[in-house]
Design a protein around this motif. Structure first.
Motif, PDB file in Angstrom:
ATOM      1  N   MET A 421      12.588   5.935   3.735  1.00 33.54           N
ATOM      2  CA  MET A 421      11.593   5.184   4.410  1.00 33.54           C
ATOM      3  C   MET A 421      10.331   5.860   4.243  1.00 33.54           C
ATOM      4  N   LYS A 422       9.331   5.177   3.551  1.00 32.04           N
ATOM      5  CA  LYS A 422       8.174   5.657   3.446  1.00 32.04           C
ATOM      6  C   LYS A 422       6.853   4.945   3.577  1.00 32.04           C
ATOM      7  N   LEU A 423       5.894   5.221   4.182  1.00 29.86           N
ATOM      8  CA  LEU A 423       4.843   4.243   4.449  1.00 29.86           C
ATOM      9  C   LEU A 423       3.852   3.962   3.443  1.00 29.86           C
ATOM     10  N   THR A 424       3.357   2.944   3.019  1.00 29.38           N
ATOM     11  CA  THR A 424       2.331   2.790   2.057  1.00 29.38           C
ATOM     12  C   THR A 424       1.224   3.286   2.689  1.00 29.38           C
ATOM     13  N   ARG A 425      -0.003   3.543   1.842  1.00 31.32           N
ATOM     14  CA  ARG A 425      -1.235   4.072   2.486  1.00 31.32           C
ATOM     15  C   ARG A 425      -1.532   3.286   3.524  1.00 31.32           C
ATOM     16  N   ALA A 426      -1.973   1.781   3.239  1.00 30.24           N
ATOM     17  CA  ALA A 426      -2.078   0.914   4.346  1.00 30.24           C
ATOM     18  C   ALA A 426      -1.354   0.850   5.630  1.00 30.24           C
ATOM     19  N   GLU A 427      -0.063   1.356   5.556  1.00 28.90           N
ATOM     20  CA  GLU A 427       0.720   1.307   6.776  1.00 28.90           C
ATOM     21  C   GLU A 427       0.354   2.660   7.460  1.00 28.90           C
ATOM     22  N   SER A 428       0.271   3.664   6.643  1.00 31.16           N
ATOM     23  CA  SER A 428      -0.213   5.081   7.347  1.00 31.16           C
ATOM     24  C   SER A 428      -1.593   4.814   8.137  1.00 31.16           C
ATOM     25  N   LEU A 429      -2.621   4.323   7.538  1.00 27.87           N
ATOM     26  CA  LEU A 429      -3.543   3.992   8.306  1.00 27.87           C
ATOM     27  C   LEU A 429      -3.690   3.184   9.472  1.00 27.87           C
ATOM     28  N   LEU A 430      -2.681   2.216   9.308  1.00 30.92           N
ATOM     29  CA  LEU A 430      -2.254   1.594  10.708  1.00 30.92           C
ATOM     30  C   LEU A 430      -1.510   2.192  11.969  1.00 30.92           C
ATOM     31  N   VAL A 431      -0.584   2.866  11.362  1.00 27.70           N
ATOM     32  CA  VAL A 431       0.518   3.637  12.312  1.00 27.70           C
ATOM     33  C   VAL A 431       0.149   4.857  12.783  1.00 27.70           C
ATOM     34  N   HIS A 432      -0.103   5.807  12.214  1.00 29.58           N
ATOM     35  CA  HIS A 432      -0.181   7.095  12.828  1.00 29.58           C
ATOM     36  C   HIS A 432      -1.471   7.192  13.735  1.00 29.58           C
TER      37      HIS A 432
END
Length: 532
Positions: A421-432
């Motif tokens: 399970m890996k976050l996309t760059r957009a997800e990473s910007l949103l989630v962490h």
């Protein structure tokens, strides 16, 4: 179908795809790192027909007859040269960007044996480094050029580990040559790919979740909701206030909240399944500023809390009011600092699988394997969990909180198969979690010589959707707000507010950067006023 050469071997992809995906997923050339998949970061840089190219940009169908070189295709001499140069220069830290930098270095030195600084900068212009910066990387390029010109690698890597001696990092070789493994570099037979469906609204009540269509999609092996969690459904760094998966009847707190997770045979199928899940929401008023959070009639981010205050700190010494009142010079000013993104090069990733002992084993990229072990064990309701940190492609505080580790473990628990399970760059910007934004009102009084007599400050931070490390960050911000100077009178009051923004947490400086920015700026203003 295109046929082209990779590292001297003829290859034919199974179908048209991005070169990055073919190199990694089919050829398993994992020196080619996936930092963004958007042609931005340069971590996936390869050489095509003598020129650098970001592998996430071209489709394989366009590469017929072309020649591609990755770090794995370097000659033995080149490997030795670049390992020496990057190690000696101290250019390697997290290492995620380094194989891409090496390919830029090779492409430059293949055609220019003695580049100027401007030519080196131009060669590296499309590649980001978040840890080291570029000074030492440029040193490495110069050093590699010198070695290639002389044909001799100096025997000056001092093996003496006594204090005062300079040595190369022990992990230089694996990071320069791309043999070291980050979680995304692990591939296992039968491995599934996990994705999360996230909330459509920052604050809403989840009324219904329909996963039937997603479960029916060919290639999907699991679609899980809160009902499928065998253990505790709450996680959190210091306070367990974040749902792993929002249950029916539960409240979303920001757009990064996960509603369901899917495991499928490939990423494309998992993404298709995600779009088939239907969620019914009761949309509620949401809060996005400190002013909104502090208002008397503000909606509560957490139903069970009395207000939107996450933490409050009050620190004082002496009598700041009197000291300021008796000062010859007094300045008051309002300061604001924004959210700040960590921008680590490696998006969050975890791979979970059952090991030979029958335990769930998690390869993670985070800043505390012990925290991950604790959270995953609670979620799964078992102590049959093991966690090993793989290489971490940057963190800076942003990988202290849980993101994908527990969800990958949950999917493995349900499917009995390895799951990445890996976050996309957009997800990473949103989630962490991000660096906390601060509002700061500060007053300083000085005597006629510019000696500080007293300081008062009232600071407020936006800690976002969850507590994370908002309390300790606020405490550090307050304890350092008066600066490192010798005076006896100060009073600092701080409040951290919940909002429906992405959570804020640890980031280099841990709250001190924000208040010290305000204090130091105020000192400059005071120096102008005093005339010193």
């Amino acid at each position: 179908m295109a046929v082209f050469t990779v590292n001297g071997q003829k290859v034919e992809p199974t179908g048209n795809q991005k070169l990055l995906r073919f190199l990694r997923d089919e050829l398993h050339l994992t020196s080619v790192k996936d930092g963004c998949s958007e042609g931005a970061c340069g971590a996936c840089t390869v050489i095509i027909d003598g020129k650098t190219c970001k592998a996430c940009v071209p489709d394989t169908d366009l590469l017929d007859g072309r020649t591609v070189i990755t770090v794995e295709g370097l000659t033995e001499w080149e490997r030795e040269v670049y390992t020496y140069a990057y190690g000696k220069a101290g250019a390697v830290q997290c290492g995620f960007c380094i194989p891409g930098m090496v390919m830029c270095t090779k492409a430059l030195l293949d055609v220019n044996k003695d580049p100027t600084d401007d030519e080196i900068k131009y060669a590296l212009r499309n590649n980001y480094c978040r840890c080291t910066g570029y000074v030492k990387i440029m040193d490495a390029v110069r050093l590699a050029a010198k070695v290639l010109k002389t044909g001799v690698i100096p025997d000056d890597l001092d093996p003496d580990w006594n204090i005062g001696h300079r040595v190369s990092r022990v992990d230089v070789e694996e990071k320069v040559l791309g043999t070291g493994k980050y979680p995304d570099d692990f591939y296992f037979d039968g491995m599934l790919y996990g994705v999360a469906l996230r909330s459509k609204y920052p604050r809403a009540r989840v009324l219904e979740i329909d996963t039937a269509a997603a479960k029916a999609l060919s290639g999907v092996e699991a679609v899980l909701t809160a009902e499928d969690i065998p253990g505790e459904n709450k996680i959190g760094h210091l306070k367990h206030d974040q749902y792993s998966l929002i249950p029916v009847g539960g409240l979303t707190h920001y757009l990064g909240d996960a509603i369901a997770v899917i495991a499928a045979k490939d990423r494309e199928t998992a993404e298709k399944a995600k779009k088939l899940i239907k969620v019914k929401y009761e949309v509620l008023p949401h809060i996005h500023t400190i002013e909104e959070a502090a208002a008397e009639d503000a909606p509560k981010v957490f139903d069970e809390e009395e207000n939107n205050i996450c933490a409050h700190k009050h620190i004082s010494r002496g009598n700041a009011d009197e000291a300021i009142r008796n000062s010859k010079y007094v300045i008051s000013h309002h300061f604001e600092t924004p959210w700040t993104e960590h921008a680590f090069l490696e998006p969050e990733c975890a791979v979970a699988l059952y090991d030979e002992d029958g335990d769930i084993f998690v390869y993670s990229t985070d800043q505390s394997a012990h925290q991950t072990l604790h959270e995953c064990s609670l979620l799964l309701g078992t102590d049959r969990v093991k966690v090993q940190n793989a290489l971490v492609g940057g963190g800076f505080g942003g990988k202290e909180d849980m993101t994908v580790q527990h969800l990958a473990a949950l999917l493995t628990y349900a499917t009995k198969k390895p799951v990445k399970m890996k976050l996309t760059r957009a997800e990473s910007l949103l989630v962490h979690p991000k660096r906390h934004p601060f509002y700061m009102d500060m007053t300083m009084g000085c005597d006629e010589n510019g000696n500080i007599m007293g300081v008062k400050a009232k600071v407020a931070s936006d800690t976002g959707a969850f507590a994370s490390l908002g309390g300790p960050v606020l405490e550090r911000a307050c304890t350092h707000a008066a600066g490192p100077y010798h005076y006896e009178n100060f009073e600092i009051e701080g409040t951290a507010y919940y909002t429906n923004n992405p959570p804020a947490g640890a980031f280099r400086g841990f709250g001190v950067t924000q208040t010290c920015f305000a204090t130091e700026t105020l000192l400059n203003m005071m120096a102008d006023k005093v005339g010193i």
